[in-house]
Design an enzyme around this catalytic site. Sequence first.
Site, short mmCIF file in Angstrom:
data_model
loop_
_atom_site.label_atom_id
_atom_site.label_comp_id
_atom_site.label_asym_id
_atom_site.label_seq_id
_atom_site.Cartn_x
_atom_site.Cartn_y
_atom_site.Cartn_z
N ARG A 162 0.86 -1.17 0.00
CA ARG A 162 0.00 0.00 0.00
C ARG A 162 0.90 1.23 0.00
O ARG A 162 2.05 1.18 0.48
CB ARG A 162 -0.90 0.03 1.23
CG ARG A 162 -1.86 -1.15 1.37
CD ARG A 162 -2.69 -1.01 2.63
NE ARG A 162 -3.68 -2.07 2.78
CZ ARG A 162 -3.46 -3.19 3.48
NH1 ARG A 162 -2.29 -3.38 4.09
NH2 ARG A 162 -4.40 -4.11 3.57
N LYS A 193 -2.70 -1.92 7.63
CA LYS A 193 -3.94 -1.45 8.25
C LYS A 193 -4.13 -2.11 9.61
O LYS A 193 -3.78 -3.26 9.81
CB LYS A 193 -5.13 -1.77 7.33
CG LYS A 193 -5.23 -0.88 6.11
CD LYS A 193 -6.51 -1.17 5.34
CE LYS A 193 -6.69 -0.21 4.18
NZ LYS A 193 -7.94 -0.49 3.42
N HIS A 261 -2.33 2.31 -6.08
CA HIS A 261 -3.08 1.12 -5.71
C HIS A 261 -3.28 0.19 -6.91
O HIS A 261 -3.51 -1.01 -6.75
CB HIS A 261 -4.42 1.51 -5.10
CG HIS A 261 -4.82 0.64 -3.94
ND1 HIS A 261 -4.12 0.58 -2.76
CD2 HIS A 261 -5.85 -0.24 -3.80
CE1 HIS A 261 -4.69 -0.29 -1.93
NE2 HIS A 261 -5.74 -0.80 -2.55
N ARG A 264 -0.68 -2.35 -6.83
CA ARG A 264 -0.99 -3.38 -5.82
C ARG A 264 -1.99 -4.38 -6.41
O ARG A 264 -1.83 -5.60 -6.24
CB ARG A 264 -1.55 -2.72 -4.57
CG ARG A 264 -2.00 -3.67 -3.46
CD ARG A 264 -2.33 -2.86 -2.22
NE ARG A 264 -3.17 -3.56 -1.27
CZ ARG A 264 -2.73 -4.36 -0.31
NH1 ARG A 264 -1.43 -4.60 -0.20
NH2 ARG A 264 -3.57 -4.93 0.53
N HIS A 287 -4.56 -8.95 3.87
CA HIS A 287 -6.00 -8.88 4.06
C HIS A 287 -6.41 -9.70 5.29
O HIS A 287 -5.97 -10.85 5.44
CB HIS A 287 -6.74 -9.42 2.83
CG HIS A 287 -6.71 -8.49 1.66
ND1 HIS A 287 -6.98 -8.91 0.37
CD2 HIS A 287 -6.44 -7.16 1.58
CE1 HIS A 287 -6.88 -7.88 -0.45
NE2 HIS A 287 -6.57 -6.81 0.26
N TYR A 296 -9.98 -10.89 -6.57
CA TYR A 296 -8.95 -11.14 -7.57
C TYR A 296 -9.20 -12.43 -8.34
O TYR A 296 -8.64 -12.62 -9.42
CB TYR A 296 -7.57 -11.16 -6.92
CG TYR A 296 -7.20 -9.80 -6.38
CD1 TYR A 296 -6.89 -8.75 -7.23
CD2 TYR A 296 -7.22 -9.54 -5.01
CE1 TYR A 296 -6.59 -7.49 -6.74
CE2 TYR A 296 -6.92 -8.29 -4.52
CZ TYR A 296 -6.60 -7.26 -5.38
OH TYR A 296 -6.33 -6.02 -4.90
#
Length: 324
Positions: A162, A193, A261, A264, A287, A296
């Site tokens: 990120r 995150k 992004h 990514r 994630h 994806y």
Amino acid sequence: MNLPVRATSATPTGDDAELVQAYLNHVTVEKRLAERTVVLYTLDLQRLTAHATEVRVGLREVQNAHIRRWIAQMHSAGRSARGIALILSGWRGFYVWLGRQGLMGHNPVQDVRAPKAGKPLPKALGVDEAVQLATHVEEADHPALEARDACITELLYGCGLRIGELVGLDVAASGHARGWIDAQGGEAHVLGKGSKRRSVPVGQAALAALARWVEQRKVWAGTDAALFIGSRGQRLTPQHIRVRLKRRSRLAGLATPLHPHMLRHSFASHVLQSSGDLRAVQELLGHASISTTQVYTRLDFQHLAKVYDAAHPRAHAKGKPSKG
């Protein structure tokens, strides 16, 4: 489109055409809707009338089941969820008005909703485009600028970082570092995150770009521990990186406007296409839930469909295959 308008508030009692015209008079004269809106309402009601005619029912005889069937037909024919929602809105307004006129005891559009809009796929570069960007060499005014931007590109695409994780990287590990790269071990340690740390592999191309940048960085180095700095020695901001990447993608000849992004997304899509390992991609991206990563798989299928359409001899065959 010119619409015949009769300035009257009399309750219609005639056929479907009279009902439609009276409603259009109402929205034009009494509600004073814009001409373009009235045109769209007209088209919606023409479509409703055509559907009702096909099943031989009047507009006041239309039932909830009819509406649901017609919505399903439009959806199957490829009309977007947003387009169907707008049509339903037009029909709903018509039947609400009929009810207020005392001409309908029920609203057949009641509780009918448009299909949910599909979640848009993340935009990703094709493999060739990503390589084209990564191998681009810019004639920069200062070698440090080219080395830095090339390293940023390699890390975003090669590690799936990120942008916040990238700008948080320091030159070396320390008690205060949010992230750093262990060049000898080939790992990037980042703070993602939710303040969750993770480690991701760093490929040879990215390590080579990192070595070139670290050498050039000495020209600008100040007191900031940041890995990526500007000419004044201060840590780069996400906005600065966005501007530089957009410029670099344009100079590299990419047709797609690039943002960090997207690299990514490209990383995740290309790794999944090659490995098929969704769980590994989840770990690489950091994630919390695999459901976030599953988008994806849609990118992967899209890729497979394109390959099939372009290469399979039966992809464009007319009619059904014969039985042997």
